[in-house]
Design a protein around this motif. Structure first.
Motif, mmCIF file in Angstrom:
data_model
loop_
_atom_site.group_PDB
_atom_site.id
_atom_site.type_symbol
_atom_site.label_atom_id
_atom_site.label_comp_id
_atom_site.label_asym_id
_atom_site.label_seq_id
_atom_site.Cartn_x
_atom_site.Cartn_y
_atom_site.Cartn_z
ATOM 1 N N TYR A 189 -13.105 16.156 -21.799
ATOM 2 C CA TYR A 189 -11.755 16.637 -20.862
ATOM 3 C C TYR A 189 -11.057 17.445 -22.443
ATOM 4 C CZ TYR A 189 -12.355 13.823 -16.672
ATOM 5 O OH TYR A 189 -13.078 13.298 -15.806
ATOM 6 N N ASP A 193 -5.154 18.061 -21.442
ATOM 7 C CA ASP A 193 -5.335 17.607 -20.141
ATOM 8 C C ASP A 193 -4.198 17.251 -19.479
ATOM 9 O OD1 ASP A 193 -6.282 16.939 -17.681
ATOM 10 O OD2 ASP A 193 -8.206 16.871 -18.279
ATOM 11 N N ASN A 195 -3.961 16.422 -16.032
ATOM 12 C CA ASN A 195 -4.450 15.715 -14.835
ATOM 13 C C ASN A 195 -4.418 14.366 -14.691
ATOM 14 O OD1 ASN A 195 -6.256 14.691 -12.650
ATOM 15 N ND2 ASN A 195 -7.234 16.619 -12.422
ATOM 16 N N PRO A 196 -3.512 13.670 -14.038
ATOM 17 C CA PRO A 196 -3.039 12.291 -14.073
ATOM 18 C C PRO A 196 -4.465 11.497 -13.688
ATOM 19 C CG PRO A 196 -1.442 13.461 -12.695
ATOM 20 C CD PRO A 196 -2.475 14.381 -12.952
ATOM 21 N N LYS A 197 -5.507 11.972 -12.973
ATOM 22 C CA LYS A 197 -6.602 11.415 -12.917
ATOM 23 C C LYS A 197 -7.667 11.255 -14.163
ATOM 24 C CE LYS A 197 -11.181 11.353 -10.012
ATOM 25 N NZ LYS A 197 -11.938 12.358 -9.217
ATOM 26 N N HIS A 198 -7.622 12.318 -14.770
ATOM 27 C CA HIS A 198 -8.369 12.361 -16.200
ATOM 28 C C HIS A 198 -7.591 11.364 -17.131
ATOM 29 C CE1 HIS A 198 -10.124 16.410 -14.851
ATOM 30 N NE2 HIS A 198 -10.421 15.601 -14.157
ATOM 31 N N LYS A 200 -6.003 8.959 -16.552
ATOM 32 C CA LYS A 200 -6.215 7.387 -16.198
ATOM 33 C C LYS A 200 -7.679 6.920 -16.576
ATOM 34 C CE LYS A 200 -6.242 4.029 -12.380
ATOM 35 N NZ LYS A 200 -5.941 3.901 -10.960
ATOM 36 N N GLU A 201 -8.675 7.857 -16.293
ATOM 37 C CA GLU A 201 -9.679 7.786 -17.053
ATOM 38 C C GLU A 201 -9.829 7.509 -18.560
ATOM 39 O OE1 GLU A 201 -13.105 10.300 -15.719
ATOM 40 O OE2 GLU A 201 -11.717 11.074 -14.175
ATOM 41 N N THR A 204 -8.733 4.325 -19.843
ATOM 42 C CA THR A 204 -9.660 3.336 -19.375
ATOM 43 C C THR A 204 -10.956 3.289 -20.389
ATOM 44 O OG1 THR A 204 -9.347 3.001 -17.002
ATOM 45 C CG2 THR A 204 -11.381 2.245 -17.492
ATOM 46 N N ASP A 344 3.648 10.163 -20.397
ATOM 47 C CA ASP A 344 2.462 9.481 -19.789
ATOM 48 C C ASP A 344 1.537 9.367 -20.720
ATOM 49 O OD1 ASP A 344 0.581 8.459 -18.033
ATOM 50 O OD2 ASP A 344 0.313 10.433 -16.930
ATOM 51 N N ARG A 348 0.514 5.239 -22.000
ATOM 52 C CA ARG A 348 -1.032 4.982 -21.781
ATOM 53 C C ARG A 348 -1.521 4.395 -23.243
ATOM 54 N NH1 ARG A 348 -2.995 5.978 -17.040
ATOM 55 N NH2 ARG A 348 -2.069 7.764 -15.763
#
Length: 356
Positions: A189, A193, A195-198, A200-201, A204, A344, A348
């Motif tokens: 990525y 980036d 994108n909230p989904k990215h 979160k990935e 992780t 964000d 994280r």
């Protein structure tokens, strides 16, 4: 008696008036002799002798202060703290400050030494046409490692940091953009980036590096590497350079998945009280001979092509400091993500640190 009192009073009045005139004359002369320039820069980011040379040449006294993060620097300027005349923010922070009208446009006529700058480092997205900034130094984010300790690991991939052999032996620089960026790059990525989904990935994925991480630290990384407290670190090329250029045990690599190409630029904050002096200082730092001296002291990459040509061959041709075109194609410049996305990232990253 009345006449005597009038004479005494007149003499006193004249004396006071003379003292007042003398004070203001001396005060004005003193002020002229003590013209000051307030400079706000990163720590250990300019040769002290360069400042002395500027003071001697111009007669301007430099009041020099340092900051340890773009956020701290921006906040102080935004909140109208000290009226700094020259500051040294990084790329995405320049974009933020430009949008917030915190910077003065540069008068290019007062910066003739800008002609020495490499055009490849000009007109970046964070400041089109260099309306508000001039490049100072640039570099990358990568991996520095002890070759004698890990002779069989190339560290040319972020995934090499997960190798069981480097368990509890990796230092991470304390920066949300840098470390979240590491994780985003390893997933393919963008460093920018949103994108909230990215994201979160990426959080992780970042946790999967945790067994290798000895600590998330700041300026002490260099000392810890040199004292064998860790064998690997993720940090900026300029911070790594004094280590790998002075100790053959260490090497520095930009992983193949990609990383950050960053710029620190010189700007004039909106609150500057010495705009002319600020232009003089910026122009002085772009003088090729001065820039060469400063570059050898700081050991980051200079965007000044004339100064670079004056550097020792081993320095100007070191691809770890001056990335090859192939490596540059894998690099991204940070963009201003906006406060919500940046928060964000920070949250994280904080979760990651707390989980170590």
């Amino acid at each position: 008696m009345k006449q005597l009192m009038q004479l005494v009073f007149g003499a006193l009045t004249l004396g006071i008036l003379c003292l007042a005139i003398g004070y203001w004359i001396n005060h004005d002369v003193g002020q002229q002799k003590q013209e000051k320039l307030y400079v706000y820069n990163w720590g250990q980011y300019i040769d002290p002798e360069v400042i002395q040379q500027f003071e001697k040449k111009t007669g301007i006294k430099v009041v020099y202060e340092t900051f340890d993060s773009n956020e701290a620097m921006e906040a102080k300027i935004r909140n109208f703290g000290t009226s700094y005349d020259v500051a040294f923010p990084s790329d995405y922070t320049i974009e933020k400050m430009r949008k917030a009208h915190l910077l003065k446009p540069l008068d290019k006529k007062q910066i003739p030494n800008a002609k020495h700058l490499d055009k490849h480092f000009m007109n970046q997205s964070f400041d089109p046409n260099n309306t508000y900034s001039m490049p100072y130094f640039f570099g990358t984010v990568g991996i520095i490692y002890d070759k004698t300790k890990y002779p069989d690991i190339k560290f040319d991939s972020w995934q090499d940091l997960k190798n069981p052999r480097v368990k509890n032996d990796v230092l991470f620089v304390d920066g949300a953009r840098e470390i979240m960026g590491l994780s985003l790059s390893s997933l393919g990525y963008s460093l920018n980036d949103t994108n909230p989904k990215h994201l979160k990935e990426a959080e992780t994925e970042l946790k999967s590096f945790a067994p290798s991480v000895k600590g998330v630290v700041g300026d002490e990384i260099a000392m810890m590497l040199e004292q064998h407290e860790a064998g690997v670190a993720v940090l900026w090329s300029g911070s790594a350079a004094p280590i790998f250029t002075s100790d053959d045990r260490f090497d520095y690599v930009v992983p193949k998945e990609g990383s950050n190409l960053w710029f620190d630029n010189m700007v004039i904050p909106k609150t500057s009280q010495n705009v002319k002096g600020a232009h003089q200082f910026i122009n002085f730092l772009l003088d090729p001979k001065v820039n060469k001296q400063n570059t050898e002291w700081v050991e980051y990459g200079t965007p000044n092509k004339t100064a670079k040509a004056l550097l020792p061959k081993e320095m100007r041709e070191d691809p770890r400091i001056y990335p090859t075109p192939e490596v540059q194609r894998r690099l991204e410049v940070y963009k201003d993500l906006g406060p919500d996305v940046l928060n964000d990232y920070n949250e994280r990253f904080l979760n990651f640190k707390m989980g170590l």
